[in-house]
Design an enzyme around this catalytic site. Structure first.
Site, mmCIF file in Angstrom:
data_model
loop_
_atom_site.group_PDB
_atom_site.id
_atom_site.type_symbol
_atom_site.label_atom_id
_atom_site.label_comp_id
_atom_site.label_asym_id
_atom_site.label_seq_id
_atom_site.Cartn_x
_atom_site.Cartn_y
_atom_site.Cartn_z
ATOM 1 N N VAL A 43 0.870 -1.177 0.000
ATOM 2 C CA VAL A 43 0.000 0.000 0.000
ATOM 3 C C VAL A 43 0.903 1.222 0.000
ATOM 4 C CG1 VAL A 43 -1.827 1.248 1.216
ATOM 5 C CG2 VAL A 43 -1.806 -1.264 1.252
ATOM 6 N N CYS A 53 5.227 -2.558 2.538
ATOM 7 C CA CYS A 53 5.385 -3.694 1.625
ATOM 8 C C CYS A 53 4.323 -4.763 1.908
ATOM 9 C CB CYS A 53 6.747 -4.350 1.818
ATOM 10 S SG CYS A 53 8.132 -3.348 1.312
ATOM 11 N N GLU A 55 4.785 -7.943 2.353
ATOM 12 C CA GLU A 55 5.187 -8.917 3.380
ATOM 13 C C GLU A 55 4.878 -8.397 4.781
ATOM 14 O OE1 GLU A 55 6.845 -7.737 0.821
ATOM 15 O OE2 GLU A 55 8.517 -9.014 0.229
ATOM 16 N N CYS A 86 12.447 -7.262 0.803
ATOM 17 C CA CYS A 86 13.423 -6.192 1.092
ATOM 18 C C CYS A 86 14.032 -6.403 2.483
ATOM 19 C CB CYS A 86 12.772 -4.815 0.971
ATOM 20 S SG CYS A 86 11.793 -4.330 2.412
HETATM 21 N N1 THU Z 1 7.578 -4.041 -2.368
HETATM 22 C C1 THU Z 1 6.956 -5.026 -1.665
HETATM 23 O O1 THU Z 1 5.762 -4.923 -1.336
HETATM 24 N N2 THU Z 1 7.680 -6.115 -1.326
HETATM 25 C C2 THU Z 1 8.955 -6.370 -1.747
HETATM 26 O O2 THU Z 1 9.512 -7.393 -1.415
HETATM 27 C C3 THU Z 1 9.662 -5.389 -2.571
HETATM 28 C C4 THU Z 1 8.976 -4.082 -2.725
HETATM 29 C C5 THU Z 1 6.778 -2.892 -2.793
HETATM 30 C C6 THU Z 1 7.080 -1.577 -2.141
HETATM 31 C C7 THU Z 1 6.631 -0.594 -3.212
HETATM 32 O O3 THU Z 1 5.241 -0.404 -3.097
HETATM 33 C C8 THU Z 1 6.898 -1.319 -4.519
HETATM 34 O O4 THU Z 1 6.997 -2.690 -4.193
HETATM 35 C C9 THU Z 1 8.168 -0.873 -5.243
HETATM 36 O O5 THU Z 1 9.254 -0.875 -4.396
#
Ligand code: THU
Length: 128
Positions: A43, A53, A55, A86
């Protein structure tokens, strides 16, 4: 709950991603020690640092439902095979890992499962 099923749930919830800035949808599904599963998606926010993120969204969902030990996390993005978590999410996973650790389930290049462990992705992690 088999891991293919867990990945399917991550795939499904990635459709609800709110990612107008990066246009990079991600879905995650946590398998807790209770056997229950919890979904989450990324979100984003106009103030980019406020983004969460997929996760962490799924883990926080599990914790809010009373879970404290996580056995596996499946992660999916339609934009990238092997969408690895990440560093921030890895640290949050460390906080709630089960005694047998956490399996990280990704979609492999060939569409199959690519399975790693949190210990492998986050060696020598910080803990109190
Ligand atoms: N993002 C995630 O939700 N999980 C990950 O493991 C990598 C990055 C999201 C954060 C942001 O909304 C988009 O991906 C780009 O970085």
């Amino acid at each position: 709950m088999d891991y293919q099923n867990l990945l399917e749930k991550a795939k499904e919830v990635s459709k609800n991603s709110y990612s107008p800035y990066s246009k990079f949808p991600v879905g995650a599904c946590v398998l807790a020690e209770s056997g229950k599963t919890y979904i989450g998606t990324n979100v984003e926010n106009a103030s980019f640092g406020a983004t969460i993120c997929a996760e962490r969204s799924a883990i926080l969902n599990a914790v809010a439902n009373g879970e404290r030990k996580i056995k596996a996390v499946a992660i999916y993005s339609p934009k990238m095979k092997k969408c690895a978590p990440c560093g921030l999410c890895r640290q949050v996973m460390c906080e709630f890992k089960s005694d047998s650790g956490i399996d990280i389930i990704l979609e492999a290049e060939d569409g199959g499962l690519d399975i790693h462990t949190l210990d492998e992705l986050m060696p020598m992690s910080f803990d109190l």
